[in-house]
Design an enzyme around this catalytic site. Sequence first.
Site, PDB file in Angstrom:
ATOM      1  N   ILE A 132       0.907  -1.146   0.000  1.00 49.26           N
ATOM      2  CA  ILE A 132       0.000   0.000   0.000  1.00 49.26           C
ATOM      3  C   ILE A 132       0.949   1.198   0.000  1.00 49.26           C
ATOM      4  O   ILE A 132       1.533   1.530   1.026  1.00 49.26           O
ATOM      5  CB  ILE A 132      -0.933   0.010   1.230  1.00 49.26           C
ATOM      6  CG1 ILE A 132      -1.825  -1.224   1.249  1.00 49.26           C
ATOM      7  CG2 ILE A 132      -1.776   1.287   1.241  1.00 49.26           C
ATOM      8  CD1 ILE A 132      -2.700  -1.356   2.494  1.00 49.26           C
ATOM      9  N   PRO A 133       1.151   1.837  -1.151  1.00 44.57           N
ATOM     10  CA  PRO A 133       2.285   2.739  -1.361  1.00 44.57           C
ATOM     11  C   PRO A 133       2.157   4.130  -0.753  1.00 44.57           C
ATOM     12  O   PRO A 133       2.120   5.146  -1.460  1.00 44.57           O
ATOM     13  CB  PRO A 133       2.376   2.803  -2.888  1.00 44.57           C
ATOM     14  CG  PRO A 133       0.962   2.634  -3.343  1.00 44.57           C
ATOM     15  CD  PRO A 133       0.351   1.655  -2.371  1.00 44.57           C
ATOM     16  N   CYS A 134       2.154   4.205   0.560  1.00 50.93           N
ATOM     17  CA  CYS A 134       2.037   5.497   1.240  1.00 50.93           C
ATOM     18  C   CYS A 134       3.237   6.400   0.971  1.00 50.93           C
ATOM     19  O   CYS A 134       3.143   7.621   1.143  1.00 50.93           O
ATOM     20  CB  CYS A 134       1.818   5.312   2.735  1.00 50.93           C
ATOM     21  SG  CYS A 134       3.107   4.354   3.554  1.00 50.93           S
ATOM     22  N   HIS A 135       4.344   5.828   0.510  1.00 53.92           N
ATOM     23  CA  HIS A 135       5.515   6.644   0.169  1.00 53.92           C
ATOM     24  C   HIS A 135       5.245   7.538  -1.037  1.00 53.92           C
ATOM     25  O   HIS A 135       5.977   8.491  -1.274  1.00 53.92           O
ATOM     26  CB  HIS A 135       6.740   5.752  -0.080  1.00 53.92           C
ATOM     27  CG  HIS A 135       6.596   4.806  -1.221  1.00 53.92           C
ATOM     28  ND1 HIS A 135       5.851   3.642  -1.112  1.00 53.92           N
ATOM     29  CD2 HIS A 135       7.079   4.845  -2.483  1.00 53.92           C
ATOM     30  CE1 HIS A 135       5.896   3.007  -2.278  1.00 53.92           C
ATOM     31  NE2 HIS A 135       6.632   3.711  -3.114  1.00 53.92           N
ATOM     32  N   ARG A 136       4.177   7.290  -1.767  1.00 51.80           N
ATOM     33  CA  ARG A 136       3.829   8.093  -2.944  1.00 51.80           C
ATOM     34  C   ARG A 136       2.965   9.304  -2.603  1.00 51.80           C
ATOM     35  O   ARG A 136       2.533  10.016  -3.496  1.00 51.80           O
ATOM     36  CB  ARG A 136       3.122   7.212  -3.971  1.00 51.80           C
ATOM     37  CG  ARG A 136       4.018   6.109  -4.514  1.00 51.80           C
ATOM     38  CD  ARG A 136       3.325   5.224  -5.506  1.00 51.80           C
ATOM     39  NE  ARG A 136       4.218   4.138  -5.910  1.00 51.80           N
ATOM     40  CZ  ARG A 136       3.808   2.957  -6.322  1.00 51.80           C
ATOM     41  NH1 ARG A 136       2.511   2.696  -6.413  1.00 51.80           N
ATOM     42  NH2 ARG A 136       4.686   2.028  -6.660  1.00 51.80           N
TER      43      ARG A 136
END
Length: 178
Positions: A132-136
């Site tokens: 779940i790409p929260c770094h984006r």
Amino acid sequence: MYSTTFNTALGEFALIWTDQGIRRVFLPGNEAIALEHRLAQLGAQRSEPPRVISAVLDRIEDYAEGEVVDFADVPLDLDGVPAFHRRCYDILLTISRGATTTYGDMARQLGDVGLSRAVGQAMGANPIPLIIPCHRVLAARGGAGGFSAPGGTATKRVMLALEGVSLGTPPGQMQFAF
């Protein structure tokens, strides 16, 4: 719940999974002893990963080496995750590699720009970073914003760089051309 740790080009990751799917991802940066303690606290038993989980490990290893990977079909176990956070994560799962969004943009998609801080809290509570790409998710005007993983925004910058996204010089640092 079951767990495993594994080394990648970025460092040691850990996964926790259930029969429903991935429940937790621990990004590199934790000391091994602290990571083992955390896994034990969560009640995860060390186990050899089944085929579907091994495939996820392989993709994470490939990601750490800079390869293009897709986590869209990875089964997730979001049991116990608040509904608002799930709504945020559903939006995140549509943000592809090399793309970013902002806390404000996500809040607008959820119906109220005033939810920006709540979106940030959901990102900080993300139990499955990378997949779940929260770094984006960036701050307004493209700033890094926060990142609750070990290494903070430096880790976020590394992950984004692997995906071809450059945020420029971190605030408070200058580049010198000697």
